[in-house]
Motif scaffolding. Structure first.
Motif: not given
Ligand code: ATP
Ligand code: MG
Length: 450
Positions: A26-32, A111-113, A116-118, A155-163, A165-167
């Motif tokens: 799951v996660g970044g590995a599958v994205r890559n 539950r993932r953000d 592309m991360n799901a 639910e989770d404010g960190l996701r704002l910055l993750r968006a 960052r991924f950009s």
């Protein structure tokens, strides 16, 4: 799609499978892999509980056992394994109040953000699970929250910055609905720990194009929340080079700094923070920002302290910001270069030139490469190896000799005299002889006394 699974991971997968569990990448590995790249690290998801995983493998570290995560050490690799989860309510907007395990990978992906991360790759069959059309978004280059964006960012404010960052890491755009959701919920970032925020900012700053992330932060209100002094630079100084305001200039400068040099990237981002506060508009319409580098240094320091950047990074960035306003010209005499070296310090020179280059790049002019800085590098390197005196340590005298041989007492006068001698030899290295300097010192002492 990149399909190669390394042998150690196949072996791990077969251990899960033989024990009757399912296991997914799951996660970044599958994205890559979907994007055709080799993964850098591997995160796994399974229906085995952490206790089951601990029983299955010899070496397991309970890294985040409360959230169902353990790390398997296997054949020299470490792999994070998380039990399928459903997160409970999020009353503190960062950690779910309760984590419950679920046998369903689909529930876990929900539950993932971002879509592309799901994505999940079934390691037993090679099938790709993609319940939220993440593959399509990946191919289109879109970051899209799963489900209702306002709910997800609440639910989770960190996701704002993750968006953001991924950009900047992937060069992706945020889907308009997700962006709207971010605008409505940006204040949730203030409930996230400064360390988590710093870690995202560091990832943004080491990405190919940090400006992508910072522009989204500006549009959504996150920049105002995290770095208000930079947000204040919007619309300031548009009369300057190429019509860029100070914010855009700073972002371009940041892009122009080397991605693997965090202090220079940070310095480029922060070097003009003082401009809005130092702006003077003259009667003829001209704008000046006299002394802004000192204010920038102070604001940069406040920012780095607040987000707990390492002290060494803070010191380096402040030094670079403070000294960024030099305008090297090829007709500078060697004495001017020796003064620059002394003022800035040899260990900061390379980075200061990189910052100057980035600043030039951020100027938006047609010529991206600074015309003179390679020449400056060569001349500095020559001077550093020339044996010319470049500071107090290179003086042919010191406080002790001045005291013993010129009768100058310790104290304020001594300090003034030594500084003067340093200036003298920076100006003309031929003066760096003991007898000459003693004579100058004596005369100076007499004139101070007189
Ligand atoms: P990278 O490791 O390259 O930063 P990643 O996507 O693997 O990217 P991680 O932080 O390692 O990011 O997280 C792994 C996965 O866990 C993510 O892909 C995502 O599915 C999920 N995840 C991580 N953080 C969150 C979060 N704050 N909210 C929801 N899901 C998250
Ligand atoms: Mg990861």
């Amino acid at each position: 799609m990149y399909r190669r699974i390394p042998p150690f991971l196949k072996k791990i997968a077969s251990i899960f499978k033989d024990a009757g569990y399912s296991v997914y990448l799951v996660g970044g590995a599958v994205r890559n892999m979907v994007m055709g790249h080799k993964p850098l690290d591997y995160d796994l998801a399974t229906d085995a509980t952490p206790e089951d995983v601990i029983k299955l493998f010899h070496r397991v570290i309970p890294t985040g056992i409360r959230h169902g995560t353990v790390t398997i050490l296997f054949q020299g690799h470490s792999v994070e394994v998380t039990t399928f989860r459903i997160d409970g309510t999020y009353s503190n907007l960062r950690h779910p109040d309760s984590v419950s395990f679920t046998p369903s990978i689909e529930k876990d992906l929900e539950r993932r953000d971002f879509t592309m991360n799901a994505l999940a790759l079934d390691l037993a069959t090679g099938a790709l699970l993609d319940p939220h059309d993440g593959k399509e978004d990946l191919q289109k280059g879109i970051i899209r929250a799963i489900g209702n964006p306002v709910e997800r960012f609440s639910e989770d404010g960190l996701r704002l910055l993750r968006a953001c960052r991924f950009s900047s890491q992937l060069g992706f755009l945020v889907h308009p609905d997700t962006l709207e959701g971010m605008k409505k919920t940006h204040g949730n970032i203030l409930k996230v720990s400064v360390e988590r925020i710093r870690s995202e900012i560091e990832k943004i700053l080491s990405s190919p194009k940090p400006s992508l992330a910072f522009r989204i932060m500006d549009q959504t209100g996150l920049l105002e929340d995290i770095l208000p002094d930079l947000a204040a630079a919007r619309k300031v100084g548009e009369k300057g080079s190429a019509g860029l305001d100070v914010l855009e200039h700073s972002l371009k400068a940041c892009d122009g700094a080397p991605a693997d040099n965090l202090p220079v990237r940070l310095a480029a981002l922060l070097h003009d923070l003082g401009k809005p506060g130092c702006r003077v508009v003259h009667p003829d319409g001209r704008e000046t920002y006299h002394g802004h580098e000192k204010v920038s240094e102070e604001l940069a320091r406040n920012f780095m302290k607040k987000y707990r950047f390492p002290k060494l990074v803070e010191e380096r960035v402040c030094r670079l910001v403070y000294h960024h306003m030099f305008d090297y010209q090829p007709d500078w005499p060697d004495s001017a270069l020796r003064r620059l070296i002394f003022r800035v310090g040899t260990e900061y020179l390379d980075d200061l030139i990189l910052l100057r280059e980035a600043d030039h790049y951020g100027g938006g002019g047609a010529i991206k490469k600074h015309p003179y800085l390679d020449d400056l590098r060569k001349r500095i390197s020559y001077l550093l190896h020339s044996g010319d005196p470049l500071g107090p340590r290179d003086l042919a005298v010191n406080g002790h000799t001045l005291h013993e041989e010129a009768g100058i007492p310790e104290g304020r006068a001594m300090g003034t005299i030594l500084s003067h001698l340093v200036e003298t030899v920076l100006d003309d290295p031929a003066q760096n002889k003991k007898d000459i300097l003693l004579k100058i010192a004596r005369n100076l002492y007499l004139s101070i006394q007189g």
